[in-house]
Design a protein around this motif. Structure first.
Motif, PDB file in Angstrom:
ATOM      1  N   ASP A   1       0.348  -0.082   7.524  1.00 27.85           N
ATOM      2  CA  ASP A   1       0.245  -0.541   6.129  1.00 27.85           C
ATOM      3  C   ASP A   1      -0.675  -1.750   6.002  1.00 27.85           C
ATOM      4  OD1 ASP A   1       1.950   1.393   5.091  1.00 27.85           O
ATOM      5  OD2 ASP A   1       3.702   0.243   5.704  1.00 27.85           O
ATOM      6  N   GLU A   2      -0.555  -2.639   7.000  1.00 29.53           N
ATOM      7  CA  GLU A   2      -1.371  -3.848   7.012  1.00 29.53           C
ATOM      8  C   GLU A   2      -2.865  -3.491   7.059  1.00 29.53           C
ATOM      9  OE1 GLU A   2       0.287  -6.358  10.088  1.00 29.53           O
ATOM     10  OE2 GLU A   2      -1.726  -7.162  10.429  1.00 29.53           O
TER      11      GLU A   2
ATOM     12  N   LEU B   1       3.301  -6.621   1.604  1.00 28.00           N
ATOM     13  CA  LEU B   1       2.492  -7.663   2.235  1.00 28.00           C
ATOM     14  C   LEU B   1       2.302  -8.799   1.234  1.00 28.00           C
ATOM     15  CD1 LEU B   1      -0.254  -5.365   3.774  1.00 28.00           C
ATOM     16  CD2 LEU B   1       1.567  -6.504   5.022  1.00 28.00           C
TER      17      LEU B   1
ATOM     18  N   ASP C   1       3.104  -0.662  14.411  1.00 31.84           N
ATOM     19  CA  ASP C   1       3.643  -1.145  13.140  1.00 31.84           C
ATOM     20  C   ASP C   1       2.596  -1.938  12.353  1.00 31.84           C
ATOM     21  OD1 ASP C   1       5.558  -1.367  11.209  1.00 31.84           O
ATOM     22  OD2 ASP C   1       6.545  -3.118  12.084  1.00 31.84           O
TER      23      ASP C   1
ATOM     24  N   GLU D   1      -5.360   1.302  -5.912  1.00 36.16           N
ATOM     25  CA  GLU D   1      -4.623   2.518  -5.579  1.00 36.16           C
ATOM     26  C   GLU D   1      -4.030   3.041  -6.884  1.00 36.16           C
ATOM     27  OE1 GLU D   1      -1.140   1.728  -3.262  1.00 36.16           O
ATOM     28  OE2 GLU D   1      -0.345   3.655  -3.883  1.00 36.16           O
TER      29      GLU D   1
ATOM     30  N   ARG E   1      -1.476  -6.692  -8.905  1.00 34.36           N
ATOM     31  CA  ARG E   1      -1.503  -5.260  -9.187  1.00 34.36           C
ATOM     32  C   ARG E   1      -0.112  -4.652  -9.197  1.00 34.36           C
ATOM     33  NH1 ARG E   1      -6.435  -3.481  -5.202  1.00 34.36           N
ATOM     34  NH2 ARG E   1      -8.044  -4.675  -6.267  1.00 34.36           N
TER      35      ARG E   1
ATOM     36  N   ARG F   1       4.409 -10.483   6.241  1.00 36.45           N
ATOM     37  CA  ARG F   1       5.080  -9.216   5.986  1.00 36.45           C
ATOM     38  C   ARG F   1       6.534  -9.485   5.648  1.00 36.45           C
ATOM     39  NH1 ARG F   1       3.115  -5.240  10.593  1.00 36.45           N
ATOM     40  NH2 ARG F   1       4.998  -5.979  11.613  1.00 36.45           N
TER      41      ARG F   1
ATOM     42  N   GLN G   1       4.840  -0.868   3.502  1.00 33.73           N
ATOM     43  CA  GLN G   1       5.445  -2.163   3.737  1.00 33.73           C
ATOM     44  C   GLN G   1       4.841  -3.219   2.806  1.00 33.73           C
ATOM     45  OE1 GLN G   1       4.491  -3.711   7.623  1.00 33.73           O
ATOM     46  NE2 GLN G   1       6.580  -4.433   7.868  1.00 33.73           N
TER      47      GLN G   1
ATOM     48  N   GLU H   1      -8.393  -0.352   2.244  1.00 33.87           N
ATOM     49  CA  GLU H   1      -8.385  -0.323   0.768  1.00 33.87           C
ATOM     50  C   GLU H   1      -9.583  -1.009   0.105  1.00 33.87           C
ATOM     51  OE1 GLU H   1      -4.897  -1.774  -1.196  1.00 33.87           O
ATOM     52  OE2 GLU H   1      -3.771   0.061  -0.804  1.00 33.87           O
TER      53      GLU H   1
ATOM     54  N   PRO I   1       0.822  -1.202   0.000  1.00 35.43           N
ATOM     55  CA  PRO I   1       0.000   0.000   0.000  1.00 35.43           C
ATOM     56  C   PRO I   1       0.861   1.259   0.000  1.00 35.43           C
ATOM     57  CG  PRO I   1       0.053  -0.979   2.182  1.00 35.43           C
ATOM     58  CD  PRO I   1       0.848  -1.874   1.297  1.00 35.43           C
TER      59      PRO I   1
ATOM     60  N   ALA J   1      -4.004  -1.868   3.784  1.00 40.04           N
ATOM     61  CA  ALA J   1      -4.136  -2.826   2.676  1.00 40.04           C
ATOM     62  C   ALA J   1      -5.289  -3.805   2.881  1.00 40.04           C
ATOM     63  CB  ALA J   1      -2.829  -3.595   2.493  1.00 40.04           C
ATOM     64  N   LEU J   2      -5.450  -4.301   4.104  1.00 43.71           N
ATOM     65  CA  LEU J   2      -6.395  -5.390   4.311  1.00 43.71           C
ATOM     66  C   LEU J   2      -7.765  -4.920   4.787  1.00 43.71           C
ATOM     67  CD1 LEU J   2      -3.971  -7.950   6.000  1.00 43.71           C
ATOM     68  CD2 LEU J   2      -4.472  -7.657   3.579  1.00 43.71           C
TER      69      LEU J   2
END
Lengths: 187, 235
Positions: B104-105, A36, B101, B155, B27, A55, A34, B112, A30, B108-109
């Motif tokens: 991003d996870e 995935l 941390d 994205e 993607r 990750r 980071q 998004e 994303p 994305a999950l």
């Protein structure tokens, strides 16, 4: 050890001591963030399917699996017994592991057995197997609802659809991948 | 591009190839095409309008269909702040996710997949830590003026009001270099000519838009390999 960049469809890895195969894989990252690694995994012992996201930086132990040429000997209370054609060692596969494949086993048939350590976890059959029809009612003329096919049971207890001209006692060839009728076999 | 802005080119673009090692998915390609454009004397809001005009102009109709989803491209696009997106779609805050941390996870999950479904979404105002080259939001220094454009969960573009303060840029480069050194032991030289040019740069905003993904969207392609001549595996 594998790293995240090794992950791909078909890779076999060890999770919690059990072999798993990656059946679907996608990479995503994303907005410059980071990386995935999205995996759909199948437990090769239980067959259960689940999603897991890893990750970057994680590592994976390869699942050591081996395929050996074996011969089917017999079935008893413990399961289906196979013999390694080189070492003559015997391996037992349970009914759960075999699923419908158990219907296509013939004494002395040569197959490939998938081993996880010493444990048999899968089977690859010859593509075609020849079995004798033991029960099949004659086709009733005018029964157009069922098309030109009718049910038949073969010597191993497996039931499938066969063309109307196949009689009891006939040898037929079955595709072990689909479980479907292929052709009549002349004796 | 920033050096061209510093040389007083006010509206510039380039269409170019970009490379990212080890990035491959439905993607992502290790080699992809982007359209970058920059405008001086404006901020990221002007680029939001650019995105609206560009998409509306490129699409054959007001509504497009992507993988069974109907999307209305009529401006204005939905504007959703990162803070609001975390409140709406996760059980934590952007700040806390960053600390754990998990930022991003979760993006994305959990976030998004909801973005840009009925109409495009502009996800804006990221934590400043996640935008090394973006200007901080006036009055809210913990946020940076950065946005991403999402359509049908794809994205499509990343944009920001450019950071044009050479002092602050130097500090942020140093902070990033330290993180990199701590993580990997690599040392990096600061880009001195770039920092020099920043002395002359006017306020500006810049954006990069993924052309492959834009083509995916407009041709209803499920996977990025359907819109390129060769995948890395075929080369």
């Amino acid at each position: 050890m594998y790293s995240c960049s090794d992950l791909k469809k078909g890779l076999k890895i060890l999770l919690d001591g059990e072999p798993h195969v990656i059946v679907a894989f996608d990479f995503t990252k994303p907005g410059k963030g980071q990386a995935l690694y999205k995996c759909k995994l199948r437990n090769m012992l239980t067959g259960s399917l689940f999603d897991r996201t890893y990750r970057s930086g994680e590592s994976f132990e390869p699942a050591s699996l081996e395929e050996r040429d074996m011969q089917f000997l017999y079935q008893d209370d413990s399961g289906y017994v196979f013999m390694d054609q080189k070492s003559y060692e015997q391996t037992i596969l349970t009914e759960d592991v075999l699923g419908d494949d158990k219907y296509f086993l013939i004494d002395n048939m040569e197959v490939k057995v998938l081993l996880f350590g010493e444990r048999g976890i899968g089977l690859t059959l010859p593509i075609f197997v020849t079995l004798r029809v033991t029960v099949s009612d004659p086709w009733v003329k005018g029964d157009t609802a069922a098309g030109n096919s009718k049910p038949a049971t073969v010597e191993t207890g497996y039931t499938l659809q066969v063309p109307s001209f196949v009689d009891e006692g006939t040898l037929i060839q079955i595709d072990t991948r689909t479980g479907e009728y292929v052709t009549r076999v002349k004796e | 591009m920033k050096r061209l802005l510093a040389a007083d080119y006010a509206r510039i673009f380039q269409l170019c190839h970009c490379w990212r090692a080890d990035e491959r998915g439905s993607r992502h390609l290790p080699e992809f095409t982007i359209l970058e454009w920059y405008r001086s004397h404006c901020d990221y809001r002007a680029l939001m309008s650019d995105c609206e005009s560009l998409l509306r102009r490129l699409a054959p109709h007001e509504k497009i269909s992507y993988q069974g989803q109907s999307i209305d491209l009529e401006p204005p696009f939905e504007r959703l702040s990162v803070t609001e997106a975390f409140t709406r779609y996760t059980d934590t805050t952007a700040r806390q996710a960053l600390k754990d941390d998990r930022f991003d996870e979760l993006i994305a999950l959990s976030i998004e997949p909801h973005l840009g479904l009925a109409r495009p979404t502009i996800l804006y105002d990221y934590p400043a830590e996640l935008a090394a080259l973006a200007r901080r939001k006036p009055g809210q220094p913990q946020l940076a003026e950065r946005f991403e454009l999402y359509i049908a969960g794809l994205e499509l573009a990343n944009a920001f009001s450019e950071l044009t303060d050479p002092q602050e840029q130097r500090q942020r480069f140093n902070a990033e270099a330290k993180i990199l050194a701590d993580k990997t032991g690599q040392t990096v030289q600061l880009p001195e000519p770039f920092l020099d040019d920043l002395q002359q740069i006017p306020p500006a905003a810049g954006i990069a838009l993924g052309i492959d993904r834009l083509v995916m969207l407009l041709t209803d392609a499920e996977s990025i390999e359907q819109v390129v001549a060769f995948t890395p595996e075929e080369l």
